[in-house]
Design an enzyme around this catalytic site. Structure first.
Site: not given
Length: 112
Positions: A63, A86, A11-13
């Site tokens: 989280y 990420e 994923h980003s970022y």
């Protein structure tokens, strides 16, 4: 069932290398192995262009999050080395990573 050697979803970022669990802060049975894998990955990644990543379980690194594919692949498919990553950057450019950072991001990620 032993068919997966490992799993990574990208994923980003935020520059994070995360392992299970996302849905709870309880540590998984293979926590020490996962942390060692994470530490090795971020060290290899940093060695390429100096990019620093934080690492740890999803729930405490970013989280609490239910429905993580890294959790599923670890918990259901048995892949100890199951990660959610990420990629670059840490928020300056966010989802609009400049073109001149795409190749270096790929190079360092490949090294990990």
């Amino acid at each position: 069932d032993g068919n997966f050697a490992g799993y990574i979803n990208f994923h980003s970022y935020s520059q994070l290398w995360m392992s299970p669990w996302g849905y709870t802060s309880d540590k998984p049975a293979d926590y020490d192995q996962q942390e060692a894998g994470s530490a090795a990955a971020v060290a290899a990644l940093e060695a390429v262009h100096g990019t620093k990543y934080d690492y740890g379980p999803i729930s405490t690194t970013i989280y609490p999050a239910s429905g993580s594919s890294a959790d599923y692949v670890y918990g259901t498919c048995g892949a100890i080395y199951s990660y959610g990553v990420e990629l670059r950057d840490t928020g300056k450019d966010g989802f609009l990573l400049p073109a001149d950072q795409i190749t270096p991001s790929g190079e360092e990620t490949w090294a990990a």
